[in-house]
Design an enzyme around this catalytic site. Sequence first.
Site, short mmCIF file in Angstrom:
data_model
loop_
_atom_site.label_atom_id
_atom_site.label_comp_id
_atom_site.label_asym_id
_atom_site.label_seq_id
_atom_site.Cartn_x
_atom_site.Cartn_y
_atom_site.Cartn_z
N LYS A 261 88.98 48.23 43.71
CA LYS A 261 88.76 48.83 42.52
C LYS A 261 87.71 48.05 41.81
O LYS A 261 87.50 46.93 41.46
CB LYS A 261 89.88 48.43 41.53
CG LYS A 261 89.96 49.20 40.20
CD LYS A 261 90.67 48.36 38.73
CE LYS A 261 89.67 47.50 38.44
NZ LYS A 261 88.30 47.97 37.56
N GLU B 14 84.98 49.10 36.15
CA GLU B 14 84.84 50.53 35.55
C GLU B 14 83.34 50.55 34.55
O GLU B 14 82.80 51.55 34.50
CB GLU B 14 85.76 50.52 34.33
CG GLU B 14 85.91 49.55 33.11
CD GLU B 14 86.73 48.51 33.53
OE1 GLU B 14 87.53 47.99 32.52
OE2 GLU B 14 86.97 48.11 34.59
N GLY C 130 86.55 37.54 38.88
CA GLY C 130 86.13 38.09 37.50
C GLY C 130 86.58 36.79 36.56
O GLY C 130 86.48 35.68 36.97
N GLY C 131 87.10 37.00 35.47
CA GLY C 131 87.18 36.03 34.48
C GLY C 131 88.69 35.34 34.49
O GLY C 131 89.50 35.81 35.27
N GLY D 29 92.04 36.74 35.86
CA GLY D 29 92.63 36.31 37.11
C GLY D 29 94.11 35.76 36.95
O GLY D 29 94.83 35.70 37.91
N GLU E 39 88.55 34.19 42.67
CA GLU E 39 87.38 33.48 42.14
C GLU E 39 87.02 33.85 40.67
O GLU E 39 86.71 34.95 40.14
CB GLU E 39 86.14 34.08 43.16
CG GLU E 39 84.90 32.96 43.14
CD GLU E 39 83.94 33.37 42.23
OE1 GLU E 39 84.12 32.88 40.90
OE2 GLU E 39 82.78 33.99 42.55
N CYS F 57 78.36 33.99 37.92
CA CYS F 57 79.52 33.02 37.99
C CYS F 57 78.99 31.76 38.19
O CYS F 57 79.70 30.61 37.69
CB CYS F 57 80.54 33.53 39.03
SG CYS F 57 79.90 33.52 40.81
N GLU G 241 82.69 29.70 29.50
CA GLU G 241 81.80 30.46 30.23
C GLU G 241 81.33 31.58 29.35
O GLU G 241 82.01 32.51 28.77
CB GLU G 241 82.41 31.24 31.59
CG GLU G 241 81.30 31.79 32.40
CD GLU G 241 82.05 32.19 33.56
OE1 GLU G 241 81.43 31.96 34.69
OE2 GLU G 241 83.27 32.53 33.68
#
Length: 511
Positions: A188, A191, A241-242, A246, A263, A302, A405
């Site tokens: 996936k 988007e 991702g964030g 996560g 991650e 990241c 972040e």
Amino acid sequence: MVDRTEQQRQREQRTIHVDGEWLEAVSGGSREILDPADGRPFAVVAEGDEKDADLAVAAARAAFDGGAGAWPRTPVAERAALLHRVADLLVRDRERLGLLESRDAGKTVEEGRVDIDCVADAFRYFAGLVAAEAPGRVVDAGTADVHSVVVHEPVGVCALITPWNYPLLQASWKIAPALAAGNTFVVKPSEITPLTTIALIDLLAEAGLPAGVAGIVTGPGHTVGARLAEHPDVDLVSFTGGLASGTKVARAAAPTVKKVALELGGKNPNVVFADACATDDGFDTAVDQALNAAFIHSGQVCSAGSRLIVEESVRDRFVAELARRASLIRLGRGTEDGVECGPLVSEQQRARTETYVASALAEGAVLRTGGKRPRPAPHRPESGYFYEPTVLDHCHREMRVVREEVFGPVLTVETFRTEDEAVALANDTEYGLAGAVWTADAGRARRVAGRLRHGTVWINDFHPYLPQAEWGGFGKSGVGRELGPAGLAEYRETKHVYQNLAPRPVRWFAG
């Protein structure tokens, strides 16, 4: 709206790949993909949901559980050969895919080309890794009557959920080892930036991957991603991702006790000691690398070196030159010649960056450069999501912009006086993905690198990675590793096969 004929619309919306077929979403939903350089739509993709995810998982399950000819039982040499063919196709299509990555994610075309090179390298690395392996590890059972071996087998059906900042690169870090190990998968993509991942699925089929082994479902995380994470027929979920997303993935995966790899980003320190700046060349290199660390891909990395931690004695000179050079970075559409930095990926991401800068200034940070949207220019439409590279001086650990972040072109500056203070500042984060130390003292370099609690530590450099070296972080930067032998191990189960070559009664029980 994108002005397209009905025939074009139907063709473009077939971006869900199930059992070798390109399909529209079950719901018929679609999403326009925006060019972040001007905010205008330039593509349309299917907007899948839980039903599409279920169909894709069912196909991947059938492809994994099939008979003797199924992908997990394909000889290793054949799997490796297919990965090499994919790498060759990526090289062939480098220009097309690099341009598509630029338009989709907003980065420069040159960055897009480099990404494609790195994707090809990842496929070649994992192909070589599995091809060179021994078939199993023989275990000494202490007797000639026993043959004992430890083997590695594919984990099963993998759900791969990838981010928007490096769409194809992050997908390859998951897809290449998953296939090398003999798994099937459903990916996936974000988007926001799904186009190059869709293109990769086509290349896998062209390379000869059997139908059902690779699936893709385009759609949002709260439907497609959530369903993949919780699905009982998924054996592993790998997410990049964030942190907030996560933790949701981990929570959704927990009831089925599937393997999870996460991650989740970082707040990465770039520590500069004064001795690294003792010569003009050393000073120039450290400043140049600080710019690269913070502003490559508009800071949407990241491992971005968004925290500059510089020795107090050289802070004024260093920050002044850093801010001067940052103000000269040429922002614009990534496809334009001479552009050095593109837009942020979305209006939402730019607004988030603006919020962090405003909070930093309210908390006492000093703006050295940037901090606003640039003036429009022919290569930089007003409707694009541009934001100037920003340097914030006199920052401290209590500021949100230092703790959290940002994922934008924002560099904060902190100072230290002693080596212990530098290490303490660098480690004072809930993340632990990457960091760097700049010094001319080899002993200090080794000491500081050894004390930094980060998954990757660079000495007198920033950002390079090697596909043969593990990538991942400590703390809230996640669990598990990508790349390297450990990256392959994530996609495997370990099995001990114990064979008694001379079976005889044990006579434990008298009767």
